[in-house]
Design a protein around this motif. Structure first.
Motif, PDB file in Angstrom:
ATOM      1  N   PRO A  37       0.836  -1.187   0.000  1.00 33.36           N
ATOM      2  CA  PRO A  37       0.000   0.000   0.000  1.00 33.36           C
ATOM      3  C   PRO A  37       0.883   1.253   0.000  1.00 33.36           C
ATOM      4  O   PRO A  37       2.081   1.152   0.250  1.00 33.36           O
ATOM      5  N   PRO A  38       0.270   2.388  -0.216  1.00 30.99           N
ATOM      6  CA  PRO A  38       0.918   3.633  -0.649  1.00 30.99           C
ATOM      7  C   PRO A  38       2.292   4.004  -0.099  1.00 30.99           C
ATOM      8  O   PRO A  38       2.812   3.420   0.832  1.00 30.99           O
ATOM      9  N   ASN A  39       2.746   5.025  -0.752  1.00 28.98           N
ATOM     10  CA  ASN A  39       4.102   5.578  -0.724  1.00 28.98           C
ATOM     11  C   ASN A  39       4.929   5.493   0.558  1.00 28.98           C
ATOM     12  O   ASN A  39       6.093   5.145   0.495  1.00 28.98           O
ATOM     13  N   ASP A  40       4.332   5.800   1.695  1.00 33.13           N
ATOM     14  CA  ASP A  40       5.111   5.779   2.931  1.00 33.13           C
ATOM     15  C   ASP A  40       5.822   4.446   3.094  1.00 33.13           C
ATOM     16  O   ASP A  40       6.994   4.380   3.408  1.00 33.13           O
ATOM     17  N   TYR A  41       5.059   3.395   2.876  1.00 33.78           N
ATOM     18  CA  TYR A  41       5.620   2.063   3.094  1.00 33.78           C
ATOM     19  C   TYR A  41       6.680   1.745   2.053  1.00 33.78           C
ATOM     20  O   TYR A  41       7.675   1.119   2.340  1.00 33.78           O
ATOM     21  N   ALA A  42       6.404   2.170   0.825  1.00 34.28           N
ATOM     22  CA  ALA A  42       7.385   1.918  -0.231  1.00 34.28           C
ATOM     23  C   ALA A  42       8.709   2.571   0.133  1.00 34.28           C
ATOM     24  O   ALA A  42       9.776   1.989  -0.073  1.00 34.28           O
ATOM     25  N   ASN A  43       8.627   3.750   0.711  1.00 39.17           N
ATOM     26  CA  ASN A  43       9.827   4.451   1.136  1.00 39.17           C
ATOM     27  C   ASN A  43      10.557   3.681   2.237  1.00 39.17           C
ATOM     28  O   ASN A  43      11.770   3.480   2.188  1.00 39.17           O
ATOM     29  N   VAL A  44       9.777   3.221   3.212  1.00 36.29           N
ATOM     30  CA  VAL A  44      10.360   2.443   4.315  1.00 36.29           C
ATOM     31  C   VAL A  44      10.993   1.162   3.774  1.00 36.29           C
ATOM     32  O   VAL A  44      12.113   0.797   4.131  1.00 36.29           O
ATOM     33  N   GLN A  45      10.272   0.539   2.862  1.00 37.08           N
ATOM     34  CA  GLN A  45      10.776  -0.694   2.265  1.00 37.08           C
ATOM     35  C   GLN A  45      12.097  -0.435   1.534  1.00 37.08           C
ATOM     36  O   GLN A  45      13.054  -1.194   1.658  1.00 37.08           O
ATOM     37  N   HIS A  46      12.118   0.666   0.819  1.00 36.57           N
ATOM     38  CA  HIS A  46      13.311   1.014   0.056  1.00 36.57           C
ATOM     39  C   HIS A  46      14.531   1.177   0.976  1.00 36.57           C
ATOM     40  O   HIS A  46      15.619   0.720   0.680  1.00 36.57           O
ATOM     41  N   ILE A  47      14.273   1.833   2.107  1.00 39.93           N
ATOM     42  CA  ILE A  47      15.381   2.073   3.044  1.00 39.93           C
ATOM     43  C   ILE A  47      15.808   0.789   3.744  1.00 39.93           C
ATOM     44  O   ILE A  47      16.991   0.508   3.891  1.00 39.93           O
ATOM     45  N   LEU A  48      14.825   0.011   4.160  1.00 39.68           N
ATOM     46  CA  LEU A  48      15.129  -1.085   5.076  1.00 39.68           C
ATOM     47  C   LEU A  48      15.416  -2.431   4.435  1.00 39.68           C
ATOM     48  O   LEU A  48      16.140  -3.249   5.008  1.00 39.68           O
ATOM     49  N   HIS A  49      14.863  -2.676   3.283  1.00 40.31           N
ATOM     50  CA  HIS A  49      14.911  -4.031   2.767  1.00 40.31           C
ATOM     51  C   HIS A  49      16.339  -4.582   2.657  1.00 40.31           C
ATOM     52  O   HIS A  49      17.218  -3.943   2.087  1.00 40.31           O
ATOM     53  N   GLY A  50      16.538  -5.762   3.221  1.00 37.66           N
ATOM     54  CA  GLY A  50      17.834  -6.426   3.121  1.00 37.66           C
ATOM     55  C   GLY A  50      18.884  -5.885   4.077  1.00 37.66           C
ATOM     56  O   GLY A  50      20.033  -6.299   4.060  1.00 37.66           O
ATOM     57  N   ARG A  51      18.494  -4.942   4.913  1.00 39.42           N
ATOM     58  CA  ARG A  51      19.493  -4.305   5.762  1.00 39.42           C
ATOM     59  C   ARG A  51      19.073  -4.348   7.218  1.00 39.42           C
ATOM     60  O   ARG A  51      17.937  -4.684   7.539  1.00 39.42           O
ATOM     61  N   GLU A  52      19.979  -3.998   8.088  1.00 34.32           N
ATOM     62  CA  GLU A  52      19.654  -3.906   9.508  1.00 34.32           C
ATOM     63  C   GLU A  52      20.202  -2.588  10.023  1.00 34.32           C
ATOM     64  O   GLU A  52      21.372  -2.270   9.810  1.00 34.32           O
ATOM     65  N   PHE A  53      19.366  -1.816  10.683  1.00 32.03           N
ATOM     66  CA  PHE A  53      19.785  -0.516  11.195  1.00 32.03           C
ATOM     67  C   PHE A  53      19.553  -0.436  12.698  1.00 32.03           C
ATOM     68  O   PHE A  53      18.657  -1.083  13.234  1.00 32.03           O
ATOM     69  N   ARG A  54      20.341   0.410  13.337  1.00 30.61           N
ATOM     70  CA  ARG A  54      19.969   0.838  14.671  1.00 30.61           C
ATOM     71  C   ARG A  54      18.910   1.914  14.486  1.00 30.61           C
ATOM     72  O   ARG A  54      19.043   2.754  13.583  1.00 30.61           O
ATOM     73  N   ALA A  55      17.855   1.883  15.332  1.00 28.23           N
ATOM     74  CA  ALA A  55      16.723   2.798  15.121  1.00 28.23           C
ATOM     75  C   ALA A  55      17.199   4.240  14.994  1.00 28.23           C
ATOM     76  O   ALA A  55      16.697   5.001  14.163  1.00 28.23           O
ATOM     77  N   GLU A  56      18.225   4.613  15.803  1.00 26.59           N
ATOM     78  CA  GLU A  56      18.627   6.019  15.798  1.00 26.59           C
ATOM     79  C   GLU A  56      19.309   6.467  14.516  1.00 26.59           C
ATOM     80  O   GLU A  56      19.439   7.647  14.259  1.00 26.59           O
ATOM     81  N   GLU A  57      19.772   5.517  13.706  1.00 30.50           N
ATOM     82  CA  GLU A  57      20.424   5.963  12.471  1.00 30.50           C
ATOM     83  C   GLU A  57      19.444   6.045  11.300  1.00 30.50           C
ATOM     84  O   GLU A  57      19.829   6.399  10.185  1.00 30.50           O
ATOM     85  N   LEU A  58      18.166   5.729  11.558  1.00 31.44           N
ATOM     86  CA  LEU A  58      17.190   5.760  10.472  1.00 31.44           C
ATOM     87  C   LEU A  58      16.597   7.149  10.247  1.00 31.44           C
ATOM     88  O   LEU A  58      16.306   7.858  11.203  1.00 31.44           O
ATOM     89  N   PRO A  59      16.385   7.506   9.007  1.00 35.52           N
ATOM     90  CA  PRO A  59      15.736   8.785   8.724  1.00 35.52           C
ATOM     91  C   PRO A  59      14.219   8.649   8.785  1.00 35.52           C
ATOM     92  O   PRO A  59      13.503   9.223   7.978  1.00 35.52           O
ATOM     93  N   LEU A  60      13.733   7.868   9.761  1.00 34.72           N
ATOM     94  CA  LEU A  60      12.290   7.634   9.866  1.00 34.72           C
ATOM     95  C   LEU A  60      11.837   7.985  11.278  1.00 34.72           C
ATOM     96  O   LEU A  60      12.562   7.736  12.241  1.00 34.72           O
TER      97      LEU A  60
END
Ligand SMILES: [Zn+2]
Ligand SMILES: [Zn+2]
Length: 481
Positions: free
Chosen positions: A11-34
């Motif tokens: 479903p719409p854009n917000d998620y696509a953006n999150v998916q784009h950033i996160l997919h296949g990767r692992e981040f510490r929450a504080e380094e995310l632009p979300l």
């Protein structure tokens, strides 16, 4: 409505953006632009998983009974209790445990949240599926042996089977994996080529980019600028792989036996985490570690053995030369005379030389001595040298004649026509594998297929003898005697 859009992906854009950033990767929450709100929302929808960075690890009943707390770092897999520490946390204002093992990649504390994507797969990486022409434009040719090996590797990976390429140094391993990489990319898979050392990543990147000009390729090593996070082909040090999660469909591990991969459980953990379940692994090595060797010899692991270099010439065999107590001499500011003779002779023939030594101090001392003795164009290099990349590149360009180096250059560095000696080959730093790798720097190009490899020593060691035997054995397997 929701069902419909889900079946298409998201479903719409917000998620696509999150998916784009996160997919296949692992981040510490504080380094995310979300924002926290967006993450929470995604977690509720089941698209994003959040877990604690440091988790308690209770390994035995005794631990439970004594209530002795043990920890596991969920990012790097570290469970060595000595490398956990406590801090008064600036963020949560409590006493937090943190992992020192992966500290260089940003701190993971008890209050750190690790964030990964677990929602629908993006269609992103299927961009090469319908491409008819070749992705690989390398226009060299493989020898018959190389082609056969490349084909077997390709087939195994296609069937999802892991594979060992056991090939002598300078056999042209990199070119042999091009067809398999191309096949995997065309199947829409994400591929990583992992290697233990930064120098090797820096050497491989330009070659990969030249061979696959249309493929976005990301290069990752300590200090690299991260350019293209979702590139379908990644060349990375094994360390940097801990930034990935459930990402790669196919993994190539170059120099699988090289320090530190083979010694460090963290890197095995990183590779397991970065791989998607069932992803096949291609192991490439001139000196495979015992477990892989045994799996291959017993038929448990598919593989192929190449005992000849691509140009068809034998491996240069090391010569032993006794120079007495080299350490004492160098400390007294004297140069072993046999070393000087050899270097002078080679300078006369306008050759370039690698001089391997066992420590940073020795590399500094010997460089200075050689410079003072009039060997022009001598430089020293070691792992912490801030100018190391520039020096290696100057050496390649022929601006440096003699490069005194620690074992950092023992692998992966190819300079045509270079000749090599080890000063103090009897030092315990040089095990048989290292000596085989160092010897493998010589005679790699078709233009200069031979050259000297000299072990200067103060008493033969088992490692020296074993290394020479292995090389002789490989030459025998290759039909040279
Ligand atoms: Zn905290
Ligand atoms: Zn860690």
């Amino acid at each position: 409505m929701l069902l419909l859009s889900r079946s298409k992906g998201l479903p719409p854009n917000d998620y696509a953006n999150v998916q784009h950033i996160l997919h296949g990767r692992e981040f510490r929450a504080e380094e995310l632009p979300l924002s926290e709100k967006v993450i929470k929302d995604c977690v509720k929808k089941g698209y994003v998983a959040v877990r604690s960075g440091i988790v308690p690890l209770n390994e035995s009943v005794l631990d439970l009974l004594t209530d002795r707390k043990k920890w596991l770092c969920a990012r790097c897999g570290n469970r060595d209790q000595e490398t956990f520490a406590t801090c008064t946390c600036g963020r949560c204002r409590k006493n937090c445990i943190y992992c020192r093992h992966c500290l260089t990649m940003g701190i993971v504390r008890s209050c750190t949240k690790l964030v990964t994507w677990c929602g629908p797969e993006p269609a992103l990486h299927h961009r090469f599926i319908h491409q008819n022409g070749p992705l690989c434009v390398w226009d060299g040719t493989l020898s018959d042996e190389q082609s056969a090996a490349a084909k077997a590797l390709n087939q195994a990976l296609e069937c999802g089977k892991s594979f060992l390429v056991w090939a002598v140094t300078g056999s042209g391993k990199t070119e042999m994996i091009y067809p398999a990489i191309e096949r995997q990319l065309k199947n829409g898979r994400r591929v990583v080529l992992a290697t233990p050392r930064t120098d090797v990543v820096r050497e491989l990147l330009p070659r990969m980019r030249a061979a696959f000009p249309d493929v976005p390729i990301s290069g990752l090593y300590a200090g690299s600028e991260e350019s293209n996070a979702d590139a379908p082909l990644v060349v990375s040090t094994a360390h940097q792989l801990i930034r990935y999660s459930n990402c790669f469909d196919c993994i190539f591990i170059d120099e699988v036996d090289a320090f530190p991969y083979h010694f460090d459980r963290m890197l095995e953990f990183a590779i397991r985490k970065a791989a998607r379940p069932g992803a096949p692994i291609a192991y490439l090595s001139a000196t495979p570690p015992a477990d892989l060797k045994n799996d291959y010899l017993s038929g448990k692991l598919c593989g192929v053995m190449l005992a000849r270099r691509y140009h068809g010439h034998p491996l240069p065999e090391p010569q032993f030369r006794w120079i007495g107590n080299w350490l004492k001499l160098i400390r007294k500011g004297q140069l072993p005379s046999l070393l000087c003779e050899w270097l002078r002779a080679k300078m006369g023939q306008k050759r370039q030389m690698f001089v391997f030594v066992s420590s940073v101090t020795l590399s500094r001392d010997l460089t200075e001595l050689l410079q003072r003795a009039g060997f022009s164009g001598t430089a020293g290099v070691h792992a912490e040298d801030p100018h190391r990349h520039a020096k290696v590149s100057d050496f390649r360009k022929g601006k440096i004649n003699i490069l005194v180096t620690t074992t950092i250059l023992e692998r992966g560095v190819t300079v045509p026509g270079v000749e090599v000696c080890v000063v103090g080959a009897d030092d315990p730093v040089f095990d048989d594998r290292a000596l085989v790798q160092i010897s493998g720097r010589v005679g790699r190009s078709a233009e200069f297929p031979s050259g000297d490899i000299i072990f200067f020593h103060n008493g033969k060691t088992m490692a020296m003898v074993r290394a020479r035997k292995q090389i002789e054995q490989m030459n025998q397997n290759g039909g040279f005697r």
